[in-house]
Design a protein around this motif. Structure first.
Motif, PDB file in Angstrom:
ATOM      1  N   ARG A 161      21.244 -53.204  61.572  1.00 24.40           N
ATOM      2  CA  ARG A 161      20.230 -52.615  62.445  1.00 24.40           C
ATOM      3  C   ARG A 161      20.626 -51.215  62.885  1.00 24.40           C
ATOM      4  NH1 ARG A 161      20.513 -55.702  67.055  1.00 24.40           N
ATOM      5  NH2 ARG A 161      19.321 -57.342  66.028  1.00 24.40           N
ATOM      6  N   HIS A 162      21.925 -51.013  63.161  1.00 18.37           N
ATOM      7  CA  HIS A 162      22.382 -49.741  63.718  1.00 18.37           C
ATOM      8  C   HIS A 162      23.110 -48.863  62.690  1.00 18.37           C
ATOM      9  CE1 HIS A 162      21.145 -50.831  67.729  1.00 18.37           C
ATOM     10  NE2 HIS A 162      21.727 -52.006  67.581  1.00 18.37           N
ATOM     11  N   LYS A 163      23.059 -49.253  61.424  1.00 19.75           N
ATOM     12  CA  LYS A 163      23.604 -48.448  60.339  1.00 19.75           C
ATOM     13  C   LYS A 163      25.087 -48.115  60.535  1.00 19.75           C
ATOM     14  CE  LYS A 163      19.069 -46.468  59.353  1.00 19.75           C
ATOM     15  NZ  LYS A 163      18.243 -45.237  59.189  1.00 19.75           N
ATOM     16  N   LEU A 164      25.838 -49.119  60.936  1.00 20.60           N
ATOM     17  CA  LEU A 164      27.294 -48.980  61.059  1.00 20.60           C
ATOM     18  C   LEU A 164      27.907 -49.562  59.788  1.00 20.60           C
ATOM     19  CD1 LEU A 164      27.702 -50.080  64.789  1.00 20.60           C
ATOM     20  CD2 LEU A 164      27.588 -47.741  63.875  1.00 20.60           C
ATOM     21  N   HIS A 165      27.917 -48.753  58.733  1.00 21.37           N
ATOM     22  CA  HIS A 165      28.200 -49.286  57.404  1.00 21.37           C
ATOM     23  C   HIS A 165      29.667 -49.231  56.999  1.00 21.37           C
ATOM     24  CE1 HIS A 165      23.989 -49.742  56.799  1.00 21.37           C
ATOM     25  NE2 HIS A 165      23.730 -48.442  56.756  1.00 21.37           N
ATOM     26  N   THR A 166      30.406 -48.214  57.433  1.00 16.64           N
ATOM     27  CA  THR A 166      31.775 -48.025  56.964  1.00 16.64           C
ATOM     28  C   THR A 166      32.710 -47.939  58.159  1.00 16.64           C
ATOM     29  OG1 THR A 166      31.039 -46.880  54.956  1.00 16.64           O
ATOM     30  CG2 THR A 166      33.317 -46.507  55.654  1.00 16.64           C
ATOM     31  N   TRP A 167      33.554 -48.968  58.320  1.00 20.14           N
ATOM     32  CA  TRP A 167      34.464 -49.003  59.460  1.00 20.14           C
ATOM     33  C   TRP A 167      35.654 -49.912  59.154  1.00 20.14           C
ATOM     34  CZ3 TRP A 167      34.752 -53.789  62.153  1.00 20.14           C
ATOM     35  CH2 TRP A 167      33.734 -54.698  61.868  1.00 20.14           C
ATOM     36  N   THR A 209      32.409 -37.523  59.628  1.00 15.53           N
ATOM     37  CA  THR A 209      32.627 -37.611  61.071  1.00 15.53           C
ATOM     38  C   THR A 209      33.289 -38.957  61.338  1.00 15.53           C
ATOM     39  OG1 THR A 209      30.710 -36.234  61.525  1.00 15.53           O
ATOM     40  CG2 THR A 209      31.584 -37.515  63.359  1.00 15.53           C
ATOM     41  N   VAL A 210      34.307 -38.930  62.193  1.00 14.64           N
ATOM     42  CA  VAL A 210      35.166 -40.094  62.403  1.00 14.64           C
ATOM     43  C   VAL A 210      35.205 -40.432  63.894  1.00 14.64           C
ATOM     44  CG1 VAL A 210      37.488 -41.035  62.068  1.00 14.64           C
ATOM     45  CG2 VAL A 210      36.591 -39.317  60.468  1.00 14.64           C
ATOM     46  N   TRP A 211      35.109 -41.726  64.179  1.00 12.80           N
ATOM     47  CA  TRP A 211      35.298 -42.233  65.538  1.00 12.80           C
ATOM     48  C   TRP A 211      36.454 -43.222  65.512  1.00 12.80           C
ATOM     49  CZ3 TRP A 211      30.787 -41.256  63.189  1.00 12.80           C
ATOM     50  CH2 TRP A 211      29.796 -40.533  63.865  1.00 12.80           C
ATOM     51  N   LEU A 223      39.634 -49.470  66.220  1.00  7.49           N
ATOM     52  CA  LEU A 223      38.498 -49.501  65.308  1.00  7.49           C
ATOM     53  C   LEU A 223      38.244 -48.077  64.855  1.00  7.49           C
ATOM     54  CD1 LEU A 223      35.146 -51.347  65.502  1.00  7.49           C
ATOM     55  CD2 LEU A 223      35.128 -48.866  65.245  1.00  7.49           C
ATOM     56  N   LEU A 224      38.118 -47.881  63.549  1.00  6.98           N
ATOM     57  CA  LEU A 224      37.866 -46.564  62.969  1.00  6.98           C
ATOM     58  C   LEU A 224      36.571 -46.635  62.173  1.00  6.98           C
ATOM     59  CD1 LEU A 224      40.364 -44.215  61.221  1.00  6.98           C
ATOM     60  CD2 LEU A 224      38.239 -44.824  60.061  1.00  6.98           C
ATOM     61  N   ALA A 225      35.637 -45.754  62.479  1.00  6.67           N
ATOM     62  CA  ALA A 225      34.351 -45.724  61.772  1.00  6.67           C
ATOM     63  C   ALA A 225      34.096 -44.322  61.248  1.00  6.67           C
ATOM     64  CB  ALA A 225      33.220 -46.150  62.702  1.00  6.67           C
ATOM     65  N   THR A 226      33.427 -44.225  60.098  1.00  6.22           N
ATOM     66  CA  THR A 226      33.117 -42.925  59.511  1.00  6.22           C
ATOM     67  C   THR A 226      31.675 -42.885  59.040  1.00  6.22           C
ATOM     68  OG1 THR A 226      33.751 -43.512  57.243  1.00  6.22           O
ATOM     69  CG2 THR A 226      35.495 -42.711  58.701  1.00  6.22           C
TER      70      THR A 226
END
Length: 217
Positions: free
Chosen positions: A165-171, A99-101, A178-181
């Motif tokens: 804290r918010h588990k935003l590991h790959t971006w 899933t990609v943002w 900004l691209l996060a997956t």
């Protein structure tokens, strides 16, 4: 497996369409070639067979323009060891789902990508760790084609703490986005999870040192 995947895609599309209708967002059930726009970033740079972007929602959230979608690909055929014959045998590549943002930033930025070291989808053995003063944080991550000076600006203590804290590991940062997956553990990112992550990512953007990054563009 094909039928299960088709059902998963249909369920995701139905949920995303309902979410978009509630929030006044745009929806596309499929977007062929959509991922080509971000080919320099993982996972899109890996390519694969049967690539598909689906469940694409776009609009504004907290004043920022965004797009979110699921990206499906079948990895290239791989060789696995046959324990009975002790030879390498071809095996059909597994289906990978992300899933990609993608969120539009208020300013242009230099390239930056950080990836969770434990992510099984990526071969990261030749990628460097971040060089922050926090050795525990460094062990968790790898940098992808990133200028160390840019990483030193982006990865300040408050942002690193927020990531963990918010588990935003790959971006990644690129151009003005900004691209996060994430890899959905149960195969799908549900609507509430999609919005919650969008909330966290817009908060992460507020921690980016955008003025300091201008010199590296």
């Amino acid at each position: 497996m094909v039928n299960l995947e088709a059902k998963r895609i249909a369920k995701t599309n139905d949920e995303r369409a309902a979410l978009a209708a509630r929030r006044g967002w745009d929806i596309r059930l499929e977007a062929p070639g959509f991922a080509d726009r971000w080919r320099y970033a993982l996972p899109f740079s890996l390519r694969g067979k049967q690539e598909l972007s689906f469940g694409v929602v776009s609009g504004r959230h907290h004043g920022l323009r965004f797009t979110a979608f699921d990206y499906h690909r079948q990895v290239t055929l791989e060789a696995v060891r046959d324990a009975w014959r002790d030879v390498a045998a071809p095996k059909a590549g597994a289906v990978r789902i992300n899933t990609v943002w993608v969120i539009e930033l208020p300013a242009k930025v230099p390239w930056f990508q950080i990836v969770e070291n434990a992510d099984p989808a990526y071969d990261l053995k030749d990628m460097p760790e971040p060089a922050t003063p926090n050795s525990n944080f460094n062990l968790w991550y790898r940098l992808v084609n990133t200028n160390p000076q840019v990483a030193a600006q982006v990865l300040h203590p408050e942002l690193m703490k927020f990531m963990r804290r918010h588990k935003l590991h790959t971006w990644a940062l690129m151009e003005q986005e900004l691209l996060a997956t994430v890899y959905p553990i149960f195969g799908r990112t549900k609507p509430d999870e999609l919005v919650e992550t969008l909330d966290r990512l817009t908060a992460l953007i507020g921690l980016l040192p955008l003025p300091a990054l201008e010199q590296y563009r």
